[in-house]
Design a protein around this motif. Structure first.
Motif, PDB file in Angstrom:
ATOM      1  N   THR A   2       0.677  11.245  -4.138  1.00  0.00           N
ATOM      2  CA  THR A   2       1.163  12.446  -3.321  1.00  0.00           C
ATOM      3  C   THR A   2       0.913  12.030  -1.616  1.00  0.00           C
ATOM      4  O   THR A   2       0.061  11.145  -1.292  1.00  0.00           O
ATOM      5  CB  THR A   2      -0.446  13.518  -3.430  1.00  0.00           C
ATOM      6  OG1 THR A   2      -0.417  13.930  -4.746  1.00  0.00           O
ATOM      7  CG2 THR A   2      -0.175  14.498  -2.529  1.00  0.00           C
ATOM      8  N   LYS A   4       0.383  12.240   1.990  1.00  0.00           N
ATOM      9  CA  LYS A   4      -0.527  12.734   2.967  1.00  0.00           C
ATOM     10  C   LYS A   4       0.404  13.133   4.244  1.00  0.00           C
ATOM     11  O   LYS A   4       0.683  12.315   4.957  1.00  0.00           O
ATOM     12  CB  LYS A   4      -1.532  11.995   3.176  1.00  0.00           C
ATOM     13  CG  LYS A   4      -2.464  11.518   2.028  1.00  0.00           C
ATOM     14  CD  LYS A   4      -3.832  10.877   2.146  1.00  0.00           C
ATOM     15  CE  LYS A   4      -3.242   9.304   2.587  1.00  0.00           C
ATOM     16  NZ  LYS A   4      -4.297   8.234   2.528  1.00  0.00           N
ATOM     17  N   GLU A  29       0.708  16.889   0.302  1.00  0.00           N
ATOM     18  CA  GLU A  29      -0.476  17.981   0.903  1.00  0.00           C
ATOM     19  C   GLU A  29      -0.466  17.510   2.573  1.00  0.00           C
ATOM     20  O   GLU A  29      -0.449  16.479   2.912  1.00  0.00           O
ATOM     21  CB  GLU A  29      -1.634  17.555   0.037  1.00  0.00           C
ATOM     22  CG  GLU A  29      -2.421  16.398   0.449  1.00  0.00           C
ATOM     23  CD  GLU A  29      -3.604  16.410  -0.550  1.00  0.00           C
ATOM     24  OE1 GLU A  29      -4.341  17.365  -0.435  1.00  0.00           O
ATOM     25  OE2 GLU A  29      -4.188  15.251  -0.961  1.00  0.00           O
ATOM     26  N   THR A  31      -2.869  16.876   5.249  1.00  0.00           N
ATOM     27  CA  THR A  31      -4.280  16.434   5.185  1.00  0.00           C
ATOM     28  C   THR A  31      -4.934  16.483   6.671  1.00  0.00           C
ATOM     29  O   THR A  31      -5.952  16.292   6.711  1.00  0.00           O
ATOM     30  CB  THR A  31      -4.369  14.909   4.775  1.00  0.00           C
ATOM     31  OG1 THR A  31      -3.205  14.226   5.616  1.00  0.00           O
ATOM     32  CG2 THR A  31      -4.249  14.897   3.255  1.00  0.00           C
ATOM     33  N   ALA A  50      -7.927  20.805   5.897  1.00  0.00           N
ATOM     34  CA  ALA A  50      -7.333  19.897   6.455  1.00  0.00           C
ATOM     35  C   ALA A  50      -8.424  19.126   7.652  1.00  0.00           C
ATOM     36  O   ALA A  50      -9.005  19.937   8.067  1.00  0.00           O
ATOM     37  CB  ALA A  50      -5.904  19.980   6.996  1.00  0.00           C
ATOM     38  N   LEU A  64      -5.756   9.007   7.315  1.00  0.00           N
ATOM     39  CA  LEU A  64      -5.427  10.256   6.614  1.00  0.00           C
ATOM     40  C   LEU A  64      -3.995  10.623   6.461  1.00  0.00           C
ATOM     41  O   LEU A  64      -3.771  11.513   5.554  1.00  0.00           O
ATOM     42  CB  LEU A  64      -6.063  11.496   7.163  1.00  0.00           C
ATOM     43  CG  LEU A  64      -7.615  11.415   7.399  1.00  0.00           C
ATOM     44  CD1 LEU A  64      -8.352  12.411   8.428  1.00  0.00           C
ATOM     45  CD2 LEU A  64      -8.310  11.598   5.800  1.00  0.00           C
ATOM     46  N   VAL A  65      -3.086   9.847   7.341  1.00  0.00           N
ATOM     47  CA  VAL A  65      -1.545  10.438   7.559  1.00  0.00           C
ATOM     48  C   VAL A  65      -0.562   9.342   6.627  1.00  0.00           C
ATOM     49  O   VAL A  65      -0.820   8.194   7.213  1.00  0.00           O
ATOM     50  CB  VAL A  65      -1.347  10.700   8.764  1.00  0.00           C
ATOM     51  CG1 VAL A  65       0.136  10.980   8.939  1.00  0.00           C
ATOM     52  CG2 VAL A  65      -2.276  11.869   9.313  1.00  0.00           C
ATOM     53  N   ASP A  66       0.062   9.619   5.738  1.00  0.00           N
ATOM     54  CA  ASP A  66       1.185   8.971   5.463  1.00  0.00           C
ATOM     55  C   ASP A  66       2.561   9.070   5.873  1.00  0.00           C
ATOM     56  O   ASP A  66       3.456   8.239   6.479  1.00  0.00           O
ATOM     57  CB  ASP A  66       1.514   9.044   3.769  1.00  0.00           C
ATOM     58  CG  ASP A  66       0.237   8.607   3.131  1.00  0.00           C
ATOM     59  OD1 ASP A  66      -0.303   7.893   3.555  1.00  0.00           O
ATOM     60  OD2 ASP A  66       0.281   9.414   2.056  1.00  0.00           O
TER      61      ASP A  66
END
Length: 336
Positions: A2, A4, A29, A31, A50, A64-66
């Protein structure tokens, strides 16, 4: 996996994308959310479960961030994009890439130095079924040699903050990109005409409507009506005139009604309504690329740079009414 998503900019389009991630998109999602308005960031973060950030670079570098989703105003795009590139994180950026071609060139240089595409630009019309069907009609040759294209970009109204320059930099950008998409060639000149009459609904600082005339490498001539206070709805039109046949976008209405008052068709009132399917498709395309570790595809930084070059010529013509040539440098191999 998933993906982020960290989303920057919680205005109208940012919040529309948040709903899309929640209700439509699979494999991702949101986040983290970021906005300079602390109360907005806090409220949206609470609604979407979030984490709120008030500084874009802090969010970009967060674990927290892709992937970074940029919906902020154009003047801050360059800084945010370059920060994401430095962090090695893929970027989706709403148009424009940057307000000027010079800034866009800095992004091109950074992406070329990275050695791979890291950005998908939000020219959503490329994902619209109607425009895709038009492109197919052109590509098959069934229309014959293309001679003319008639476009119209009509908004019901624009806010007082909308400037005359935004007619080029904000509204016409979509037509500029879609012309290149449909014809697979570049625009070589631009002229902006100001009709003597303007709508009584236009604010004093605006000339509305405008007509923009483009010419392409092969000599196709395109007229684009920009009427941003048309009152009745959000109405996007495109008619391609070929030597053998003509193809045009349909109304694409959800329903039509018949009554004592005659036939009636619903008219979209916003870009989010008219291009809902295109928005869904472009975001899912970005998520799929990140999730499956595929090469970034779709509208690129180069597309944003070329559009900015055309816009710069359009802004020059807006001032003097003359035709201005568009000079496009050699395309880097990364984008071919």
């Amino acid at each position: 996996m998933t993906v982020k998503i960290g989303l920057i900019g919680l205005g109208m389009i940012g919040q529309d994308h948040l709903k899309r991630f929640r209700d439509v998109i699979s494999g991702a999602e949101v986040t983290a959310v970021c906005d300079i308005n602390h109360s907005t960031a806090d409220a949206v973060a609470s609604e979407y479960n979030a984490v709120a950030f008030y500084d874009a670079e802090e969010m970009i570098h967060s674990e927290l961030v892709d992937a970074v989703f940029i919906c902020s105003i154009g003047p801050v795009h360059k800084t945010q994009i370059l920060a994401a590139f430095k962090a090695g994180k893929p970027v989706f950026c709403e148009k424009p890439l940057t307000p000027t071609a010079g800034e866009s060139k800095e992004i091109i240089d950074a992406e070329v130095e990275a050695g791979k595409r890291l950005l998908q630009l939000g020219f959503m019309r490329r994902f619209d079924p109607g425009y895709q069907a038009l492109k197919q009609s052109i590509s098959t040759g069934e229309l014959g040699d293309i001679m003319l294209i008639h476009c119209a970009h009509r908004n019901p109204s624009v806010p007082e903050s909308y400037t005359l320059e935004m007619a080029i930099n904000d509204s016409a950008t979509h037509e500029i990109d879609i012309i290149r998409y449909l014809l697979n060639e570049n625009i070589t000149s631009v002229r902006v005409d100001k009709p003597r009459k303007k709508t009584s609904r236009a604010l004093p600082h605006l000339q509305d409507p405008l007509i923009v005339i483009f010419e392409t490498e092969s000599g196709v001539r395109i007229d684009d009506e920009l009427f941003v206070n048309c009152h009745y709805g959000y109405d996007i039109r495109c008619e391609v005139i070929g030597e053998n046949a003509i193809a045009a976008l349909t109304e694409q209405q959800l329903i039509s009604t018949r009554s004592f008052n005659g036939n009636a068709q619903h008219i979209a009132q916003s870009c989010m309504e008219r291009f809902a399917t295109a928005y869904d498709r472009e975001v899912q395309h970005f998520v799929n690329s990140v999730r499956d570790d595929l090469p970034m595809a779709g509208p690129s930084s180069w597309d944003g740079y070329v559009v900015a070059l055309v816009c710069d010529a359009g802004l020059a013509s807006l001032k003097d009414g003359e035709k201005h040539e568009v000079v496009i440098p050699e395309q880097p191999a990364l984008y071919r």
